[in-house]
Each structure stands twice: as structure tokens, then as C-alpha cells.
Design an enzyme around this catalytic site. Structure first.
Site, PDB file in Angstrom:
ATOM      1  N   ASN A 129      -9.300 -37.543 -47.414  1.00 17.72           N
ATOM      2  CA  ASN A 129      -9.157 -36.254 -46.737  1.00 17.72           C
ATOM      3  C   ASN A 129      -9.805 -36.431 -45.360  1.00 17.72           C
ATOM      4  O   ASN A 129     -11.029 -36.436 -45.240  1.00 17.72           O
ATOM      5  CB  ASN A 129      -9.875 -35.194 -47.587  1.00 17.72           C
ATOM      6  CG  ASN A 129      -9.695 -33.802 -47.023  1.00 17.72           C
ATOM      7  OD1 ASN A 129      -9.262 -33.626 -45.890  1.00 17.72           O
ATOM      8  ND2 ASN A 129     -10.052 -32.804 -47.811  1.00 17.72           N
ATOM      9  N   ARG A 189      -4.460 -36.347 -47.818  1.00 19.07           N
ATOM     10  CA  ARG A 189      -4.257 -34.936 -47.513  1.00 19.07           C
ATOM     11  C   ARG A 189      -3.701 -34.822 -46.097  1.00 19.07           C
ATOM     12  O   ARG A 189      -4.250 -35.399 -45.159  1.00 19.07           O
ATOM     13  CB  ARG A 189      -5.584 -34.187 -47.591  1.00 19.07           C
ATOM     14  CG  ARG A 189      -5.414 -32.745 -47.191  1.00 19.07           C
ATOM     15  CD  ARG A 189      -6.726 -32.061 -46.986  1.00 19.07           C
ATOM     16  NE  ARG A 189      -6.493 -30.679 -46.594  1.00 19.07           N
ATOM     17  CZ  ARG A 189      -7.307 -30.001 -45.794  1.00 19.07           C
ATOM     18  NH1 ARG A 189      -8.373 -30.575 -45.290  1.00 19.07           N
ATOM     19  NH2 ARG A 189      -7.033 -28.759 -45.482  1.00 19.07           N
ATOM     20  N   HIS A 201      -4.217 -24.179 -46.963  1.00 17.86           N
ATOM     21  CA  HIS A 201      -4.998 -24.221 -48.211  1.00 17.86           C
ATOM     22  C   HIS A 201      -4.080 -24.314 -49.437  1.00 17.86           C
ATOM     23  O   HIS A 201      -4.507 -23.986 -50.550  1.00 17.86           O
ATOM     24  CB  HIS A 201      -5.848 -22.943 -48.432  1.00 17.86           C
ATOM     25  CG  HIS A 201      -7.055 -22.798 -47.561  1.00 17.86           C
ATOM     26  ND1 HIS A 201      -7.551 -21.554 -47.223  1.00 17.86           N
ATOM     27  CD2 HIS A 201      -7.882 -23.700 -46.986  1.00 17.86           C
ATOM     28  CE1 HIS A 201      -8.620 -21.703 -46.480  1.00 17.86           C
ATOM     29  NE2 HIS A 201      -8.837 -22.996 -46.300  1.00 17.86           N
ATOM     30  N   ARG A 229     -13.425 -16.995 -37.896  1.00 16.17           N
ATOM     31  CA  ARG A 229     -12.097 -16.595 -37.416  1.00 16.17           C
ATOM     32  C   ARG A 229     -11.894 -15.104 -37.608  1.00 16.17           C
ATOM     33  O   ARG A 229     -12.287 -14.536 -38.632  1.00 16.17           O
ATOM     34  CB  ARG A 229     -10.991 -17.337 -38.165  1.00 16.17           C
ATOM     35  CG  ARG A 229     -10.979 -18.818 -37.928  1.00 16.17           C
ATOM     36  CD  ARG A 229      -9.696 -19.432 -38.486  1.00 16.17           C
ATOM     37  NE  ARG A 229      -9.783 -20.867 -38.530  1.00 16.17           N
ATOM     38  CZ  ARG A 229      -9.735 -21.593 -39.659  1.00 16.17           C
ATOM     39  NH1 ARG A 229      -9.547 -21.007 -40.821  1.00 16.17           N
ATOM     40  NH2 ARG A 229      -9.840 -22.901 -39.604  1.00 16.17           N
ATOM     41  N   GLU A 282      -9.241 -29.809 -54.535  1.00 13.60           N
ATOM     42  CA  GLU A 282      -8.019 -30.243 -53.852  1.00 13.60           C
ATOM     43  C   GLU A 282      -7.772 -31.730 -54.061  1.00 13.60           C
ATOM     44  O   GLU A 282      -6.630 -32.163 -54.209  1.00 13.60           O
ATOM     45  CB  GLU A 282      -8.146 -29.938 -52.350  1.00 13.60           C
ATOM     46  CG  GLU A 282      -8.062 -28.458 -52.057  1.00 13.60           C
ATOM     47  CD  GLU A 282      -8.591 -28.082 -50.683  1.00 13.60           C
ATOM     48  OE1 GLU A 282      -9.831 -27.990 -50.537  1.00 13.60           O
ATOM     49  OE2 GLU A 282      -7.789 -27.883 -49.769  1.00 13.60           O
TER      50      GLU A 282
END
Ligand code: ADP
Length: 349
Positions: free
Chosen positions: A7, A64, A153, A214, A333
Site C-alpha cells: 500500500n 493497492r 475507500h 476535509r 483493506e
């Protein structure tokens, strides 16, 4: 089969090493190589460090990749065509796709004899209906620049959906789930019969609920207004919306949920930031319950979603339909990437 999952970020590579067999999964090792470009000269050097630790016997590598655009609805075996397509989507993910490409190219050179698989964050959303992923702007912007909702995601939402079906002891194909990935980045996804039908993040990860730094959804007219008032350019405003907004921007203190919860009682703006955070997630859960005509379970994951029952209780209060379950499920993940990699590598053998 030993599967290495990579990743990759611009200055770090996270890795996990699994032994995957039919019906048995074992994590052998995990780690993070940081400060690439400083202490570690290049991504190639970082890969070598990881491979030294991983030892011999790797059967396949799973990578990923953040952005697969509308091209990849599933994980794929990497070949030169796939690499070209990931390059094509770099413009849409200028921070994320380049390090993945670098690591894919370098690790394919070093581990040339084994299969490499790409697992895309966007893939889970490729089957969304057009009315969910289109924006209400002139159609030509979709045609010319592929402006649409992509969602992010996805690997995490897919993983926790599958886990939730296991916990509920019901087939995923007949469940209506709302999955909430609440970490520094936050996104909510409506998963109907195993398929993502809508999600809160959009063309970029900036859309949706309010996050650590954010803003999430805002009126787009705020952007030129702030540009004019503050004499900022577009890049500066986007930086502000990505890095200086959300929990951090409203509280003026921190983007860290744990810190805010400590400050809540004595600091008005910390409380306001938390109230906005909770309220906006409630709105998404309510609207996704409506578009699915019901909901069997709301699933929480990510640093906040996995660890804080208090905030989850507040989010769920008055919004979860009667009979629906609330689940807290740790995401993984990398395990999802390893499963996909195993499936693809063994099918092709
Ligand atoms: P990232 O999105 O960077 O992977 P994480 O999923 O690790 O981030 O989530 C980070 C967030 O999770 C931070 O806001 C952190 O404060 C929050 N968090 C971690 N543990 C807890 C906890 N026990 N209670 C509340 N929030 C927590």
C-alpha cells in the site's frame, strides 16, 4: 500461497504478508517503511527492505491502487495495458496513483516471475446507477473530462460489508447495509445486495461528510467568493478545504477525535465541530436508508468507527430504523487485497 500486499504512498509503503489457503488466512508480518526520499533514497530501496524482511517464497503481490476510474470494476492481474490505464487516471489522482505506479513497476522488475494484482479503491463503485454518480452540471464535462462521482475507500467498505454478512449470518446478496468508514478520511456507502449503490465521496475524496481536515459537502459558490475576498488561487482554496477544514478547521484545535472529545465540555468550538460531524453522518444514514427503502445494519469502521461506541451511539440516535443492527467492525483493506490477489493468482495458474 504467500501473498505480499503493498500500500504505497508518496513517502511511505505499508506492507502486510499473508499466508492464504482455501479457508485459512494467516498474517505473517506487517510493517511500514517511511521517509522515502529522505532516509530511504527511493521506492525501489524501500521495496528491497520489505522483500528482505518478507524472505523468499512470495507467490503473488497485491497492490493497492487508489484510482481505477470507471475502467476497473474488479481487481485485475497487472500487465502493460493495466499500467497504461492507471497512468491515464493519474490526472484524477495526482497524489495517489504515481507512487502506486512506481512501486508496481519496480516490484514487477524485482519479482518478475510472479503475478502482480491491482486492487482499486474505486472498483466497488463501478456498478453505481448513473443517476447516483452524475453531477447536475452540463453533460459535456462528463464526456470531455470524466467528471462524475467515483467514490473511495471501496476496499474497506467491501471488506466490512462481507464481514457484516458473516456477523449477521445472512447472505450479503440479500442485505441492505450502510457502511461508515470513519478515520481521518470519512465516507459512507449504501450497499444493497452486496453492491455499492451510492457513496458520500465523489470526484475526489473531498465530497461527503465532514472529516478530520476535509470540509466535506459545501456550496461550491463559497470557493470563488473566498478566492476573491482572501486573494487566494484555486490551488490554495482546495488545499484549505482538504487540509485546514473539517474537525480541525471548525474547532481551531485539532483533527484528532480523541483530543476533541476531551475538550468538548470546556470548549464551545470543539463541541460545535463534534456536533457537525455527528449531524452530517446522520443525514447520510437517513438518506441512504431512504434510497434503499430500509436498512438491515449500519456498520462502523476506521479509527473512530472501530473505537468509540459513545460517538456511534450519538450518530445512531433517532436515525437507525427499527430492527436494524449497529455493528463495529475493524477494517482490513490489506486482507481484502490479499484475498483478491490469491483468487486471481490461483485462478490463472
Ligand atoms: P486514517 O484515516 O488516517 O487511516 P484512522 O482510521 O487511524 O485514520 O483514524 C484516525 C482517527 O481515529 C483520529 O481522529 C483518532 O482520534 C480516531 N481514534 C482512534 N482511536 C480512537 C478512540 N479510541 N476514540 C475516538 N477516536 C479514536
Amino acid at each position: 500461497m504467500i501473498i505480499l500486499v503493498l500500500n504505497s504512498g508518496s513517502s511511505s509503503i505499508k506492507y502486510k504478508l499473508f499466508d492464504i489457503k482455501e479457508g485459512a488466512e494467516k498474517l505473517l508480518d506487517k510493517g511500514l517503511v517511511e521517509r522515502i526520499g529522505e532516509k530511504i533514497p527511493s521506492h525501489r530501496d524501500a521495496i528491497k527492505i520489505i522483500l528482505d524482511k518478507a524472505g523468499s517464497g512470495i507467490g503473488a503481490v497485491g497492490h493497492r491502487v487508489v484510482h481505477g476510474g470507471d475502467r476497473f470494476s474488479k481487481s485485475v492481474l497487472i500487465d502493460n495495458k493495466v499500467i497504461k490505464a492507471i497512468e491515464d487516471f493519474t490526472e484524477l489522482a495526482p497524489l495517489h496513483n504515481p507512487p502506486s505506479l512506481l512501486v508496481i513497476n519496480e516490484s514487477r522488475k524485482i519479482l518478475a516471475d510472479i503475478q502482480h494484482v491491482a486492487v482499486f479503491d474505486t472498483a466497488f463503485y463501478c456498478g453505481m446507477p448513473d443517476y447516483a454518480y452524475f453531477y447536475g452540471i452540463p453533460y459535456k464535462f462528463y464526456e470531455k473530462y470524466k467528471i462524475r462521482k467515483y467514490g473511495f475507500h471501496g476496499t474497506s467498505h467491501r471488506y466490512v460489508s462481507e464481514q457484516a454478512a458473516g456477523v449477521l449470518k445472512r447472505p450479503l446478496a440479500e442485505l441492505k447495509l450502510i457502511t461508515c468508514h470513519l478515520g481521518n478520511g470519512c465516507s459512507i456507502t449504501a450497499v444493497k445486495n452486496g453492491k455499492a449503490i451510492d457513496t458520500s465521496m465523489g470526484f475526489t475524496p473531498l465530497e461527503g461528510v465532514m472529516m478530520g481536515t476535509r470540509s466535506g459537502d459545501i456550496d461550491p459558490a463559497i470557493i470563488p467568493y473566498v478566492m476573491e475576498k482572501e486573494k487566494m488561487n484555486a490551488a490554495e482554496v482546495i488545499e484549505m478545504l482538504n487540509k485546514e477544514s473539517g474537525l480541525l478547521g471548525v474547532s481551531g484545535l485539532t483533527n484528532d477525535m480523541r483530543e476533541l472529545l476531551k475538550e468538548k465540555a470546556k470548549n464551545k468550538r470543539a463541541k460545535l465541530a463534534l456536533d457537525i460531524f455527528v449531524y452530517r453522518i446522520k443525514k447520510y444514514i437517513g438518506s441512504y436508508t431512504a434510497v434503499m427503502s430500509g436498512c438491515d445494519a449500519v456498520v462502523f469502521t476506521g479509527g473512530i468507527g472501530e473505537n468509540n461506541p459513545g460517538i456511534i451511539e450519538e450518530i445512531c440516535k433517532g436515525v437507525i430504523p427499527e430492527g436494524a443492527k449497529t455493528l463495529m467492525i475493524p477494517t482490513d483493506e490489506e486482507l481484502m487485497i490479499a484475498r483478491d490477489t490469491y483468487r486471481i493468482a490461483t485462478t490463472l495458474h
